[in-house]
Design a protein around this motif. Structure first.
Motif, PDB file in Angstrom:
ATOM      1  N   LEU A  11       0.838  -1.209   0.000  1.00 39.13           N
ATOM      2  CA  LEU A  11       0.000   0.000   0.000  1.00 39.13           C
ATOM      3  C   LEU A  11       0.871   1.257   0.000  1.00 39.13           C
ATOM      4  N   ARG A  12       1.874   1.291   0.867  1.00 37.41           N
ATOM      5  CA  ARG A  12       2.786   2.446   0.888  1.00 37.41           C
ATOM      6  C   ARG A  12       3.511   2.591  -0.447  1.00 37.41           C
ATOM      7  N   PHE A  13       3.905   1.471  -1.053  1.00 39.35           N
ATOM      8  CA  PHE A  13       4.584   1.487  -2.343  1.00 39.35           C
ATOM      9  C   PHE A  13       3.675   2.101  -3.415  1.00 39.35           C
ATOM     10  N   LEU A  14       2.429   1.703  -3.451  1.00 35.32           N
ATOM     11  CA  LEU A  14       1.495   2.241  -4.446  1.00 35.32           C
ATOM     12  C   LEU A  14       1.228   3.733  -4.241  1.00 35.32           C
ATOM     13  N   VAL A  15       1.081   4.143  -2.995  1.00 34.45           N
ATOM     14  CA  VAL A  15       0.852   5.565  -2.702  1.00 34.45           C
ATOM     15  C   VAL A  15       2.086   6.385  -3.082  1.00 34.45           C
ATOM     16  N   ALA A  16       3.267   5.908  -2.685  1.00 42.09           N
ATOM     17  CA  ALA A  16       4.497   6.629  -3.029  1.00 42.09           C
ATOM     18  C   ALA A  16       4.702   6.661  -4.542  1.00 42.09           C
ATOM     19  N   GLY A  17       4.380   5.569  -5.213  1.00 42.04           N
ATOM     20  CA  GLY A  17       4.494   5.527  -6.670  1.00 42.04           C
ATOM     21  C   GLY A  17       3.567   6.522  -7.341  1.00 42.04           C
ATOM     22  N   ALA A  18       2.347   6.635  -6.819  1.00 38.49           N
ATOM     23  CA  ALA A  18       1.399   7.613  -7.376  1.00 38.49           C
ATOM     24  C   ALA A  18       1.912   9.034  -7.150  1.00 38.49           C
ATOM     25  N   GLY A  58      13.174   4.776   3.953  1.00 42.52           N
ATOM     26  CA  GLY A  58      12.665   5.110   5.277  1.00 42.52           C
ATOM     27  C   GLY A  58      11.154   5.199   5.385  1.00 42.52           C
ATOM     28  N   ARG A  59      10.490   5.491   4.276  1.00 34.42           N
ATOM     29  CA  ARG A  59       9.043   5.734   4.323  1.00 34.42           C
ATOM     30  C   ARG A  59       8.200   4.598   3.758  1.00 34.42           C
ATOM     31  N   VAL A  60       8.647   4.002   2.680  1.00 36.76           N
ATOM     32  CA  VAL A  60       7.862   2.928   2.068  1.00 36.76           C
ATOM     33  C   VAL A  60       8.144   1.605   2.768  1.00 36.76           C
ATOM     34  N   PHE A  61       9.393   1.383   3.126  1.00 39.63           N
ATOM     35  CA  PHE A  61       9.798   0.168   3.823  1.00 39.63           C
ATOM     36  C   PHE A  61      10.426   0.542   5.167  1.00 39.63           C
ATOM     37  N   PRO A  62       9.648   1.145   6.085  1.00 39.67           N
ATOM     38  CA  PRO A  62      10.209   1.614   7.354  1.00 39.67           C
ATOM     39  C   PRO A  62      10.795   0.454   8.159  1.00 39.67           C
ATOM     40  N   GLY A  63      11.897   0.767   8.816  1.00 42.60           N
ATOM     41  CA  GLY A  63      12.565  -0.253   9.615  1.00 42.60           C
ATOM     42  C   GLY A  63      13.502  -1.114   8.787  1.00 42.60           C
ATOM     43  N   GLY A  64      13.564  -0.849   7.489  1.00 47.16           N
ATOM     44  CA  GLY A  64      14.448  -1.616   6.610  1.00 47.16           C
ATOM     45  C   GLY A  64      15.819  -0.968   6.532  1.00 47.16           C
TER      46      GLY A  64
END
Length: 126
Positions: A11-18, A58-64
């Motif tokens: 979901l974060r990936f799709l939002v960031a991609g948009a 940091g934002r799409v994959f936090p904690g990575g």
């Protein structure tokens, strides 16, 4: 990784991609006021790539993973998927005889591939 975490990442990936698509589109069309289309496209694409390298770890994959090497690896993977997308688009246009279907098929393929590769890079064990 749990399915819950995979879904949140997706979901974060799709939002960031948009958001990335919207921002790079604005840059592209603004650039057309002063530059040839190829130059405008290159600038927009490079800014989009920088967005991915800065924002995704940091934002799409936090904690990575967020080290510079990880960010550069994600950038390189996005560039590689772009090239794979060009080849896929060409192949599908020939196979399907439809630019529209080939485009949307390629878009789906590259989106999924970018997600999986980026997630693997940024979530792999240290």
């Amino acid at each position: 990784m749990t399915a819950d975490r995979m879904g949140s990442d997706a979901l974060r990936f799709l939002v960031a991609g948009a958001l990335n698509t919207a921002l790079t589109s604005v840059v592209y069309f603004a650039g057309l006021l002063l530059l040839p289309s190829a130059a405008s496209y290159a600038i927009a694409w490079l800014l989009g790539l920088a967005f991915v390298m800065v924002f995704y770890p940091g934002r799409v994959f936090p904690g990575g993973r967020t080290h510079l090497a990880d960010r550069l690896t994600v950038g390189g993977s996005v560039a590689a998927v772009f090239v794979a997308g060009l080849a896929t688009l060409h192949f599908l246009e020939q196979l399907l005889q439809s630019r529209t279907v080939a485009f949307f098929s390629t878009l789906a393929f590259t989106t999924i591939l970018n997600f999986l590769v980026s997630r693997w890079i940024l979530r792999r064990q240290r």
